[in-house]
Design a protein around this motif. Structure first.
Motif, PDB file in Angstrom:
ATOM      1  N   SER A 797      -8.469  33.241  52.871  1.00  0.00           N
ATOM      2  CA  SER A 797      -9.794  33.863  52.776  1.00  0.00           C
ATOM      3  C   SER A 797      -9.978  34.515  51.409  1.00  0.00           C
ATOM      4  O   SER A 797      -9.007  34.812  50.703  1.00  0.00           O
ATOM      5  CB  SER A 797      -9.979  34.899  53.884  1.00  0.00           C
ATOM      6  OG  SER A 797      -8.982  35.894  53.773  1.00  0.00           O
ATOM      7  N   SER A 798     -11.242  34.767  51.050  1.00  0.00           N
ATOM      8  CA  SER A 798     -11.555  35.372  49.754  1.00  0.00           C
ATOM      9  C   SER A 798     -12.988  35.866  49.761  1.00  0.00           C
ATOM     10  O   SER A 798     -13.757  35.604  50.706  1.00  0.00           O
ATOM     11  CB  SER A 798     -11.349  34.357  48.628  1.00  0.00           C
ATOM     12  OG  SER A 798     -12.174  33.215  48.832  1.00  0.00           O
ATOM     13  N   LEU A 799     -13.370  36.574  48.701  1.00  0.00           N
ATOM     14  CA  LEU A 799     -14.757  36.995  48.489  1.00  0.00           C
ATOM     15  C   LEU A 799     -15.198  36.435  47.151  1.00  0.00           C
ATOM     16  O   LEU A 799     -14.479  36.539  46.153  1.00  0.00           O
ATOM     17  CB  LEU A 799     -14.874  38.522  48.478  1.00  0.00           C
ATOM     18  CG  LEU A 799     -14.568  39.264  49.786  1.00  0.00           C
ATOM     19  CD1 LEU A 799     -14.663  40.773  49.568  1.00  0.00           C
ATOM     20  CD2 LEU A 799     -15.516  38.821  50.899  1.00  0.00           C
ATOM     21  N   SER A 800     -16.384  35.837  47.111  1.00  0.00           N
ATOM     22  CA  SER A 800     -16.843  35.222  45.870  1.00  0.00           C
ATOM     23  C   SER A 800     -17.097  36.293  44.813  1.00  0.00           C
ATOM     24  O   SER A 800     -17.441  37.437  45.121  1.00  0.00           O
ATOM     25  CB  SER A 800     -18.121  34.419  46.118  1.00  0.00           C
ATOM     26  OG  SER A 800     -19.203  35.283  46.434  1.00  0.00           O
ATOM     27  N   TYR A 833      -7.610  36.333  40.918  1.00  0.00           N
ATOM     28  CA  TYR A 833      -8.697  35.355  40.999  1.00  0.00           C
ATOM     29  C   TYR A 833      -8.197  34.065  41.648  1.00  0.00           C
ATOM     30  O   TYR A 833      -7.021  33.712  41.577  1.00  0.00           O
ATOM     31  CB  TYR A 833      -9.226  35.043  39.604  1.00  0.00           C
ATOM     32  CG  TYR A 833     -10.058  36.151  38.993  1.00  0.00           C
ATOM     33  CD1 TYR A 833     -11.340  36.421  39.469  1.00  0.00           C
ATOM     34  CD2 TYR A 833      -9.569  36.913  37.934  1.00  0.00           C
ATOM     35  CE1 TYR A 833     -12.114  37.423  38.898  1.00  0.00           C
ATOM     36  CE2 TYR A 833     -10.339  37.923  37.368  1.00  0.00           C
ATOM     37  CZ  TYR A 833     -11.610  38.170  37.854  1.00  0.00           C
ATOM     38  OH  TYR A 833     -12.367  39.174  37.297  1.00  0.00           O
ATOM     39  N   THR A 834      -9.112  33.348  42.253  1.00  0.00           N
ATOM     40  CA  THR A 834      -8.809  32.032  42.816  1.00  0.00           C
ATOM     41  C   THR A 834     -10.064  31.174  42.702  1.00  0.00           C
ATOM     42  O   THR A 834     -11.181  31.693  42.553  1.00  0.00           O
ATOM     43  CB  THR A 834      -8.362  32.134  44.283  1.00  0.00           C
ATOM     44  OG1 THR A 834      -7.969  30.843  44.752  1.00  0.00           O
ATOM     45  CG2 THR A 834      -9.466  32.680  45.171  1.00  0.00           C
ATOM     46  N   THR A 835      -9.888  29.884  42.755  1.00  0.00           N
ATOM     47  CA  THR A 835     -11.025  28.955  42.731  1.00  0.00           C
ATOM     48  C   THR A 835     -11.127  28.274  44.087  1.00  0.00           C
ATOM     49  O   THR A 835     -10.165  27.674  44.571  1.00  0.00           O
ATOM     50  CB  THR A 835     -10.835  27.897  41.629  1.00  0.00           C
ATOM     51  OG1 THR A 835     -10.744  28.555  40.355  1.00  0.00           O
ATOM     52  CG2 THR A 835     -12.010  26.930  41.615  1.00  0.00           C
ATOM     53  N   VAL A 836     -12.288  28.395  44.731  1.00  0.00           N
ATOM     54  CA  VAL A 836     -12.520  27.786  46.047  1.00  0.00           C
ATOM     55  C   VAL A 836     -13.218  26.456  45.835  1.00  0.00           C
ATOM     56  O   VAL A 836     -14.292  26.388  45.216  1.00  0.00           O
ATOM     57  CB  VAL A 836     -13.377  28.702  46.937  1.00  0.00           C
ATOM     58  CG1 VAL A 836     -13.603  28.055  48.301  1.00  0.00           C
ATOM     59  CG2 VAL A 836     -12.685  30.062  47.090  1.00  0.00           C
ATOM     60  N   ASP A 886     -23.161  31.840  46.924  1.00  0.00           N
ATOM     61  CA  ASP A 886     -21.782  31.399  46.671  1.00  0.00           C
ATOM     62  C   ASP A 886     -20.829  31.971  47.719  1.00  0.00           C
ATOM     63  O   ASP A 886     -20.716  33.191  47.869  1.00  0.00           O
ATOM     64  CB  ASP A 886     -21.314  31.844  45.282  1.00  0.00           C
ATOM     65  CG  ASP A 886     -21.981  31.061  44.173  1.00  0.00           C
ATOM     66  OD1 ASP A 886     -22.612  30.030  44.492  1.00  0.00           O
ATOM     67  OD2 ASP A 886     -21.865  31.466  42.998  1.00  0.00           O
ATOM     68  N   GLY A 887     -20.177  31.067  48.471  1.00  0.00           N
ATOM     69  CA  GLY A 887     -19.137  31.495  49.402  1.00  0.00           C
ATOM     70  C   GLY A 887     -19.628  32.053  50.702  1.00  0.00           C
ATOM     71  O   GLY A 887     -18.817  32.535  51.505  1.00  0.00           O
ATOM     72  N   LYS A 888     -20.936  31.986  50.966  1.00  0.00           N
ATOM     73  CA  LYS A 888     -21.449  32.572  52.207  1.00  0.00           C
ATOM     74  C   LYS A 888     -20.894  31.842  53.427  1.00  0.00           C
ATOM     75  O   LYS A 888     -20.419  32.467  54.380  1.00  0.00           O
ATOM     76  CB  LYS A 888     -22.977  32.524  52.201  1.00  0.00           C
ATOM     77  CG  LYS A 888     -23.611  33.064  53.477  1.00  0.00           C
ATOM     78  CD  LYS A 888     -25.127  33.023  53.417  1.00  0.00           C
ATOM     79  CE  LYS A 888     -25.728  33.556  54.709  1.00  0.00           C
ATOM     80  NZ  LYS A 888     -27.216  33.520  54.673  1.00  0.00           N
ATOM     81  N   LEU A 889     -20.977  30.521  53.420  1.00  0.00           N
ATOM     82  CA  LEU A 889     -20.480  29.750  54.549  1.00  0.00           C
ATOM     83  C   LEU A 889     -18.989  29.945  54.741  1.00  0.00           C
ATOM     84  O   LEU A 889     -18.517  30.117  55.868  1.00  0.00           O
ATOM     85  CB  LEU A 889     -20.807  28.262  54.338  1.00  0.00           C
ATOM     86  CG  LEU A 889     -20.401  27.317  55.468  1.00  0.00           C
ATOM     87  CD1 LEU A 889     -21.075  27.707  56.779  1.00  0.00           C
ATOM     88  CD2 LEU A 889     -20.719  25.869  55.103  1.00  0.00           C
ATOM     89  N   LYS A 890     -18.236  29.956  53.641  1.00  0.00           N
ATOM     90  CA  LYS A 890     -16.785  30.149  53.729  1.00  0.00           C
ATOM     91  C   LYS A 890     -16.454  31.518  54.302  1.00  0.00           C
ATOM     92  O   LYS A 890     -15.537  31.681  55.117  1.00  0.00           O
ATOM     93  CB  LYS A 890     -16.170  30.013  52.327  1.00  0.00           C
ATOM     94  CG  LYS A 890     -14.676  30.355  52.224  1.00  0.00           C
ATOM     95  CD  LYS A 890     -13.821  29.339  52.948  1.00  0.00           C
ATOM     96  CE  LYS A 890     -12.365  29.479  52.555  1.00  0.00           C
ATOM     97  NZ  LYS A 890     -11.772  30.775  52.786  1.00  0.00           N
ATOM     98  N   LEU A 891     -17.191  32.546  53.917  1.00  0.00           N
ATOM     99  CA  LEU A 891     -16.955  33.894  54.428  1.00  0.00           C
ATOM    100  C   LEU A 891     -17.220  33.950  55.928  1.00  0.00           C
ATOM    101  O   LEU A 891     -16.452  34.553  56.685  1.00  0.00           O
ATOM    102  CB  LEU A 891     -17.837  34.902  53.686  1.00  0.00           C
ATOM    103  CG  LEU A 891     -17.738  36.351  54.170  1.00  0.00           C
ATOM    104  CD1 LEU A 891     -16.306  36.873  54.032  1.00  0.00           C
ATOM    105  CD2 LEU A 891     -18.706  37.249  53.399  1.00  0.00           C
ATOM    106  N   LEU A 892     -18.324  33.318  56.374  1.00  0.00           N
ATOM    107  CA  LEU A 892     -18.639  33.300  57.809  1.00  0.00           C
ATOM    108  C   LEU A 892     -17.513  32.629  58.597  1.00  0.00           C
ATOM    109  O   LEU A 892     -17.121  33.089  59.663  1.00  0.00           O
ATOM    110  CB  LEU A 892     -19.970  32.613  58.050  1.00  0.00           C
ATOM    111  CG  LEU A 892     -21.225  33.398  57.653  1.00  0.00           C
ATOM    112  CD1 LEU A 892     -22.458  32.503  57.690  1.00  0.00           C
ATOM    113  CD2 LEU A 892     -21.398  34.620  58.554  1.00  0.00           C
TER     114      LEU A 892
END
Length: 999
Positions: A797-800, A833-836, A886-892
């Motif tokens: 998991s991560s936060l954009s 940092y990471t790249t999704v 950015d990253g909304k779907l991944k966060l959900l």
């Protein structure tokens, strides 16, 4: 091998070269041995030739600013230095006073007055100087520079009165400077012409007007000894233009001392006062020039080579036996034979002390005359059983010593017999013995018995390959070299050791024995030499953890459980670095060590005695390990230590550090610097204070070149690189490419934090210190808490970055990099940092490692009372987290996963599919693709229920608010309600009613 053991045996037992360990009788004699050029003569005082005024041979003055040099004057010899004024300010000027007795108060008072005048004159003229009492001066009828000697009753009383006189004659503002510039008196012994001791001495006082002490000051003295008398005289002064009759202002004027505060000299006085700034600058430049680095000293290494024949080990030495030739020296060697030229050796010299530890056979030279078979002579003298001690100039069996002019005629032939006997191939093995000339006192006369003895040995051995000369000073070496060149026509510079102290010679020879190398501790010293660190000395330096040259090489470490793999087992120790140098070690030497070493070399070019070097590191990135590894790597070039306690008294630390610096150097200026590691000082003002105290103490010891390096290992909470300067190195989280290649495994390791996470005993101390200032009221703290709960229950998991920028109110840069990590403040070291990757690739942040996330979550609960329920509710109810594209779907998906407890879908599958397929079907599909389902034994909801029973209700209700009509969460809530109903918890009825309304 046996000879090697004998050679070392005495070093262990006698401890010669450590002056403080000498027996009182020998120490007293040793400290007063000045100018014994020839070897001693023992005759009765009534036979002494000291009463004659016939001038002797030229001699050198006692070495400047030293007190324990092995040098004595001989009565009627003539000092080859004239009285002088200012030369180059560093070369001392000299003044002679033909005193022969200081037994009455008037003479004593006059002597003190002369010292004050001379001292003030040197201080004002900014020149080093020495005033000698007991030496013929130009005003006496004796020869200028002739050694007379002074009879004095109480030396200690004179020293006290001189100290008191400085307070009396100098004004209040100048007293401290005067005490530091005018050194305590030195009482140099005077020998009779036959080299026996007398009751006379030469009194000498050295003046050193150091630029850091005198600065731009002028020094007046008072004719009036008391403050009351000065005040009265001041009231009687009428005209300002007239010189103050109660004051004096002395300068060096050619070979004399002159007062400028007279009516005739007022103009010159004013000009001299005006030029003080220029004069002070010249003094400072002269000091800096004298401190310029000269040729490098390799004599420690040379001694090791020469005394072992190149093997660097006494056990494997080329030489089986050692022959010692000495004058008034005090030796620790335990050789096969000693040729002793000291007639007083049996009373209070070398033999007197040697017999307390080893058995000897005392011989006269005549006993070596070959009148029968060699084997018979050897048996008669018991040569194979004990050390043979040959008195070469009388002193036993009523044989009187000979004067230097008569020695060759009286005893020269018998000494030839001794040398010829011991150089025979059937006595000592050919080419397998070494003749060592121990010259702890200066040889300065061409007829000296030692010169003739050297000549005879050189002839018998066919050269100097089996001869080693050890001199106690460079002056002694120069005199000896010139005499040998004149007598033998050869240059013996390559066979001489003269830049090492007693302790350095001793320690170097001791360290050549493997047995002693393991059982003792050694410090590095000048020229590659070694100094034995005595246990009582190390114990007294109790604020320092001293790193020795042979650290971990003893037998004690075998019984210690040692962490051989630093990266997996925890904190570094000296044993860690020792094992890292053994074959097969996987330890990584960080490239920063070479950078630190090179920068320290540059810093050492400064004129400051103590310099500060900062190693700034991100928390947990191996800064302390790097600092310790630096010390380990440099331990053979620096005397290294670690400060044990940051709360220790800094004045005590300073005192002990300077003692470590000067240990074994006696009165020589140290050439091997000390590197002290200080770790995590909370206050940089304390570091600056320590540096200042060290500077002041070094100035007192006349140490000006850089000899102390403070390696300040300091944690940085900021993610920004500090300013790169010549005295700073920064160690960040990232490993270099070369360091990364040295790790092998399924997952590449790129940072120090990943290394920390590999440890089997990872401690939470780093996390505790980092989260000290955590406050949930701050936005960056809330983001950290959210990331923590996400990374614990969903590893990928991560936060954009865009989400963080918007939430923290950061402007998005058009060009350049974002400042999100920096915005986390002191917590930035926990963020990476990471790249999704997906349909749209974006940049995000996460906790550096899942293990660190677990520690953070635990720390938030124990120290800051943040429960999992509170953090989860914050994540579920904060709408700002779900407003960024950015990253909304991944966060959900990640939030849904941590609530439900299983990662049911791939990142690319739309969230709505979660509502269609059951958990079983989804798991089957994952297994069909060959992937294992990520599942925790304890879900977040279960952990909340265990930690804060009852709060899981609110978390699940908030989850349904975030994920409308989600069947997985609904099923979980139904399961929880049923469970609570079975347990008889009536309040869940209320929950069911509320839940029914939502459906």
């Amino acid at each position: 091998h046996k000879a090697g053991e004998n050679l070392v045996h005495t070093y262990l037992n006698l401890s010669l070269f450590n002056e403080e360990r000498l027996p009182p009788s020998i120490k007293q004699r040793h400290l007063s041995v000045e100018n014994v050029e020839d070897g001693g003569d023992e005759v009765k005082k009534d036979q002494s030739t000291s009463s004659t005024n016939k001038p002797g041979r030229p001699c050198k003055p006692y070495p400047f600013c030293r007190y324990h040099d092995s040098y004595r004057y001989i009565i009627n010899n003539v000092i080859d230095t004239t009285e002088s004024g200012t030369l180059d300010m560093i070369e001392p000027c000299h003044e002679f006073k033909a005193y022969t007795s200081v037994t009455d108060k008037n003479t004593e008072s006059n002597l003190i007055d002369e010292v004050i005048r001379f001292g003030a004159a040197c201080m004002n003229s900014r020149t080093n100087g020495t005033i000698h009492f007991g030496i013929g001066d130009k005003h006496s009828e004796l020869i200028h520079g002739q050694v007379l000697g002074v009879v004095i009753k109480d030396k200690e009383d004179l020293a006290k009165k001189l100290k008191s006189a400085i307070d009396g004659y100098f004004f209040d503002k100048d007293k401290q400077s005067a005490h530091r510039c005018i050194k305590p008196p030195r009482f140099v012994g005077v020998l009779n012409r036959n080299r026996t001791s007398s009751d006379k001495c030469v009194i000498e006082v050295d003046i050193v007007p150091d630029s850091t002490i005198c600065k731009e000051n002028n020094y007046h003295t008072s004719k009036l000894y008391t403050k009351k008398a000065r005040k009265k005289a001041k009231q009687n002064t009428t005209a300002e233009t007239e010189p103050d009759q109660s004051k004096q202002f002395y300068i060096r004027d050619y070979s004399g001392t002159r007062n400028l505060l007279t009516e005739r000299s007022m103009k010159e006085y004013k000009k001299f006062i005006h030029d003080v700034k220029q004069r002070s600058q010249l003094r400072k430049e002269a000091e800096e020039k004298s401190l310029a680095v000269t040729e490098r000293n390799y004599q420690g290494s040379t001694l090791s080579e020469m005394i072992t024949g190149g093997s660097l080990s006494l056990e494997k030495s080329q030489f089986e036996q050692y022959v010692i030739v000495t004058n008034k020296a005090y030796s620790k060697l335990n050789p096969k034979v000693v040729l002793d030229f000291d007639p007083e050796s049996a009373k209070h010299g070398l033999l007197c002390h040697f017999e307390q530890h080893s058995a000897v056979n005392v011989h006269l030279p005549a006993q070596y005359k070959i009148t029968e078979q060699i084997e018979d002579i050897a048996n008669k003298l018991e040569l194979s059983q004990k050390t043979s001690w040959v008195f070469c100039n009388g002193g036993i069996e009523d044989e009187a010593p000979s004067d230097i002019d008569q020695w060759l005629m009286d005893k020269g032939a018998s000494i030839q017999d001794v040398i010829s006997f011991w150089c025979r191939k059937d006595v000592l093995p050919n080419k397998r013995f070494l003749v060592i000339f121990l010259l702890w006192s200066t040889v300065s006369e061409e007829l000296d018995p030692l010169v003739e003895t050297f000549y005879k040995f050189q002839k018998e051995l066919g050269g100097t390959d089996q001869i080693l000369c050890i001199c106690d000073s460079e002056n002694a070496f120069t005199s000896w070299k010139d005499l040998i060149e004149a007598r033998c026509g050869i240059d013996i510079s390559g066979r001489c050791i003269y830049k090492l102290s007693f302790a350095e010679v001793s320690g170097t020879i001791l360290s050549l024995s493997s047995k002693n190398h393991r059982s003792n501790r050694f410090l590095t010293s000048d020229g590659g030499s070694r100094v034995l660190l005595m246990p009582e000395v190390e114990h007294s330096l109790n604020t320092l953890d001293i790193l020795c040259v042979n650290q971990c090489e003893g037998g004690n470490e075998d019984n210690i459980v040692i962490d051989k793999d630093l990266y997996r087992e925890g904190k570094a120790s000296w044993q860690t670095f020792y094992y890292s140098e053994q074959p097969g070690s996987s330890f990584i030497k960080q490239k920063k060590i070479d950078l630190i070493e090179n920068k320290v070399k540059v810093l050492r070019s400064q004129t400051k005695a103590c310099v500060l070097f900062n190693l700034i590191h991100a928390p947990g990135c191996g800064g302390t390990t790097l600092a310790m590894h630096t010390l380990w790597t440099l331990r053979d070039r620096y005397r290294c230590a670690v400060l044990k306690d940051n709360d220790a008294d800094l004045s005590v630390v300073t005192d002990q550090l300077v003692k470590l610096l000067t240990y074994g150097h006696e009165e020589k200026l140290p050439h091997v610097p000390v590197m002290l590691m200080i770790d995590d000082f909370d206050d940089m003002k304390k570091v600056a204070k320590l540096q200042q105290l060290i500077e002041e103490e070094c100035i007192k010891k006349n140490i000006k070149s850089t000899q102390v390096i403070l390696l300040n290992c300091m944690r940085s909470e900021s993610p920004l690189l500090p300013e790169v300067t010549k005295d700073t190195v920064f160690l960040g989280n990232d490993l270099s490419d070369e360091e990364q290649k040295q790790f092998t495994g399924k997952k590449p390791i790129k940072t120090f934090y990943e290394l920390m996470a590999m440890k089997t005993n990872l401690k939470s101390h780093f996390i505790h210190n980092t989260l000290k200032t955590f406050s949930i009221d701050e936005k960056h703290a809330k983001l950290l808490a959210i990331l923590t709960i996400l990374n614990v229950y969903c590893e990928d998991s991560s936060l954009s970055v865009s989400l963080c920028q918007k939430y923290l109110g950061l402007s998005k840069p058009i060009c350049g990099t974002d400042r999100v990590q920096e915005a986390f403040g002191k917590f930035s070291n926990l963020i990476s940092y990471t790249t999704v990757k997906g349909e749209l690739e974006y940049k995000a942040v996460k906790i550096i490692h899942p293990k660190f996330a677990e520690f953070c979550l635990r720390e938030l609960k124990t120290t800051h009372k943040m429960t999992k329920a509170e953090i989860t509710n914050l994540l579920l109810t904060t709408d700002e987290f779900y407003e960024t594209t950015d990253g909304k779907l991944k966060l959900l998906e990640d939030v849904h996963h941590i609530i439900v407890g299983r990662h049911l879908v791939e990142q690319s599958i739309p969230m709505r599919l979660c509502c269609i397929f059951s958990c079983v079907v989804q798991e089957a599909k994952q297994l069909a693709k060959g992937r294992e389902t990520k599942q925790r034994k304890n879900t977040l909801i279960q952990d909340i229920e265990n930690e804060t029973p009852g709060l899981e209700e609110k978390v699940l209700l908030n989850s349904l608010e975030r994920f409308k009509n989600d069947p997985s969460i609904t099923q979980l809530l139904n399961h929880t309600i049923a469970k609570k109903r079975r347990e008889g918890l009536g309040f869940w009825n209320r929950v069911q009613k509320k839940f029914s309304k939502m459906i």
